[in-house]
Write a protein that holds these residues in place. Structure first.
Motif: not given
Length: 641
Positions: A535-561
């Motif tokens: 979550v800490d990494r996703a907040v750093l990657l997310a756009t200021d004023g936006g939301c945390l989206e699936s693309e911000h959790f790349g490590t998890i997305q890769y592991a699940v896929t």
């Protein structure tokens, strides 16, 4: 699913495009009267109009100062196709293709105060959301926290004032109650008089049980009263003399027992509404109701557990059971053994046991048995006597430093076998023998140990002393892994994202539904520690004023896929990642495989059924569908219902 994005520096705004049709034209500009309000530099008060056209959106300049730019060329109007961008002022406008679940906010973070360094804007102001958690005004832990903060900054609440009425309205929504009332009576036979109310006026027959119920004050018993129509009401006593004053929240039908955080918030609200001259004392407490909450204590005491600020509980059964066992044993002086996988929060529970127990006034001393070489660990634990050897200074051990308090032995399973025998004697005799000493010293220390290993298996394997194991586990608690308490995952993500966004001064408005589905699918071998890092990494990657989206959790997305892909050559897909395949389903035509069309058809049918059931009442239909009334209106507009 398409959305309009407006980006400037590290800020972003997201909007739903206007619907198809000649009359569906929206305006974009910095002034409040626009459909899309974009307060970024270089954007005129009314900058451009946006109209739906085949293949994209038609942007028309409305006489702005900076116009519409693509490259170095200025246009009076141009067609914005998906994937393309155009510059307006110092911002970039694009039309993005996203999945429907990444456009829906699963839950929103509590909003911070507007900063002078950035415009106070809302993310997804026109998006079609199906919230699990939203900001103040909805029944969520986040809204309760926001309202508590507001109450704490207010002056003393007084019944009858506009401020109190407004807060009661917000509190009713936060509790998810049909009605929130303050009731008064001078004697039981006189009936109840409504002092304040938010929500519909209930029938008198529903208030009759409250009149004669044994109602306790905050912190004393479970505040539930059964109503004649089968519903439940939360009830607290605010005052006894000169007249009886009650706070009551009437819950919706079939809502069941409220979550623990709702009970705590209702208690807090009742405490704040109590007249300042009449705060409850043990003598004021009415006798407990027969169904008193088993997790409350006697004589007006609050929860005996001193939960640390970082403790997060989202209502999982596993953690409910753990807390129940902790409450039942909190006053014991027995030694404690905490077992659980790495990253489950064993040290936090150790702090909780210490702070809630009889040794709370003493020190809390911790040591990791796996991090110190065996030859040094004995001296660290038991201390060194003076003149043991030349150049060796005397020093007290950790047992001595923890006198009167608790000593936390983390990773006890890695303690060398030679020291296991010495530790056993300490636990049996409650005395230590420092290195080089001739006489033992008595100690008064509670030992709390923890391990991520199965000590029972270690005992069977002969690598851990059985007598020490049984001595350590005077009280034994098991911390469930995150994969067994995924009900807590949204609350944990909310807490971690809020903390990290505040630390880095970023505006993160929520977490998308697709991102939450992704996090739920992952088994989390590193448990809460791993979740916090992601979550800490996703907040750093997310756009200021936006939301945390699936693309911000790349490590998890890769592991699940990767887990899904790896399973396909050898058999069916794993059930923890995807639904089981149904071999009875026949192949379909390409048109029938349009997922968005099928989802729209299902949503349209469900909305029509809900509206028919409630005779067109949108509020009731939205509640039955599990979405907000505004979300229902947006869906009806999009689906042309």
């Amino acid at each position: 699913m398409l959305r309009i994005t407006v980006r400037y520096a590290n800020q972003a705004l997201f909007f739903s495009p206007p619907a198809a049709g000649a009359a569906a034209t929206a305006t974009l500009g910095s002034a409040e009267e626009n459909d899309f309000v974009v307060p970024f530099p270089g954007i005129s008060r009314q900058h451009a109009s946006i109209t739906h056209r085949p293949g994209g959106l038609l942007l028309s300049d409305l006489g702005s100062k900076n116009g519409l730019l693509r490259g170095d060329q200025r246009f009076a109007e141009l067609l914005l196709a998906p994937g393309e961008t155009v510059q307006i002022g110092r911002a970039e406008v694009g039309l993005e293709e996203i999945s429907s679940s990444d456009g829906e906010i699963a839950f929103a973070l509590p909003r911070s105060l507007p900063s002078l360094a950035r415009p106070a804007v809302l993310a997804h102001p026109s998006s079609d959301t199906d919230p699990l958690f939203e900001t103040a005004g909805h029944a969520t832990p986040g809204s309760a926290l926001a309202l508590v903060r507001r109450i704490e900054t207010s002056s003393q609440l007084e019944l009858g004032t506009a401020t109190t009425r407004e807060l009661l309205a917000r509190a009713r929504q936060t509790l998810g109650a049909d009605s929130l009332l303050v009731l008064a009576t001078e004697r039981l036979e006189a009936g109840l008089e409504i002092q304040e109310i938010d929500g519909p006026l209930p029938a008198a027959v529903l208030l009759d049980p409250l009149q004669s119920a044994v109602v306790s004050s905050p912190g004393d018993g479970l505040p539930l009263v059964a109503l004649p129509d089968g519903r439940l009401a939360l009830v607290r006593q605010l005052q006894v003399q000169p007249r009886r004053l009650l706070l009551a929240a009437l819950l919706p039908p079939e809502s069941g027992k409220p979550a623990g955080w709702k009970l705590d918030f209702f208690d807090y609200l009742a405490e704040k509404l109590m007249p300042s001259h009449r705060r409850p004392t043990p003598m004021d407490r009415a006798p407990k109701h027969a169904t008193a909450h088993p997790e409350r204590t006697h004589a007006g005491e609050s929860d005996p557990l001193r939960l640390p600020p970082e403790f997060v509980h989202g209502g999982s059964v596993a953690i409910d059971k753990l807390l129940h066992h902790l409450r039942a044993t909190v006053k014991s002086t027995m030694d404690v053994l905490i077992l659980g996988e790495t990253g489950t929060g064993k040290e936090m529970i150790a702090h909780l046991v210490h702070a809630s127990g009889p040794s709370a006034k003493g020190p809390f001393v911790a040591i990791n048995c796996a991090a110190i070489p065996a030859e040094l660990l004995e001296a660290d634990l038991f201390g060194v006597e003076a003149r043991v050897a030349t150049g060796v200074d005397p020093r007290p051990g950790l047992f001595a430093k923890a006198e009167g308090g608790s000593l936390f032995l983390d990773e006890i399973g890695d303690m060398p076998e030679r020291l296991q025998a010495k530790l056993l004697r300490v636990l049996q005799e409650r005395e230590i023998l420092p290195v080089g000493a001739h006489q033992p010293k008595k100690i008064k220390v509670r030992v709390i140990s923890a391990s991520n290993q199965d000590l029972a298996e270690r005992v069977q394997a002969g690598t851990f002393r059985a007598d020490l194991y049984y001595r350590l586990r005077g009280l034994q608690f098991h911390l469930p892994p995150l994969r067994e308490r995924k009900e807590d995952l949204p609350a944990l993500v909310l807490a971690f994202a809020t903390e990290t966004a505040k630390r880095y001064n970023k505006e993160i408005h929520g977490v998308s539904r697709k991102a939450l589905d992704l996090l739920t699918a992952y088994p989390w071998p590193g448990n809460i520690r791993e979740l916090k890092n992601e979550v800490d990494r996703a907040v750093l990657l997310a756009t200021d004023g936006g939301c945390l989206e699936s693309e911000h959790f790349g490590t998890i997305q890769y592991a699940v896929t990767h887990a899904i892909g790896a399973s396909q050559p050898n058999g069916p897909l794993p059930t923890e990642f995807v639904p089981a395949l149904n071999p009875s389903i026949e192949p379909a035509t390409p048109a029938a495989l349009d997922l968005h069309s099928q989802i729209d058809a299902v949503e349209r049918r469900a909305i029509l059924q809900a509206l028919a059931t409630f005779n067109g009442n949108k509020s009731k239909a939205a509640r039955e569908l599990g979405i907000t009334r505004n979300g229902l209106a947006l869906k009806m507009k999009r689906l042309v219902v």
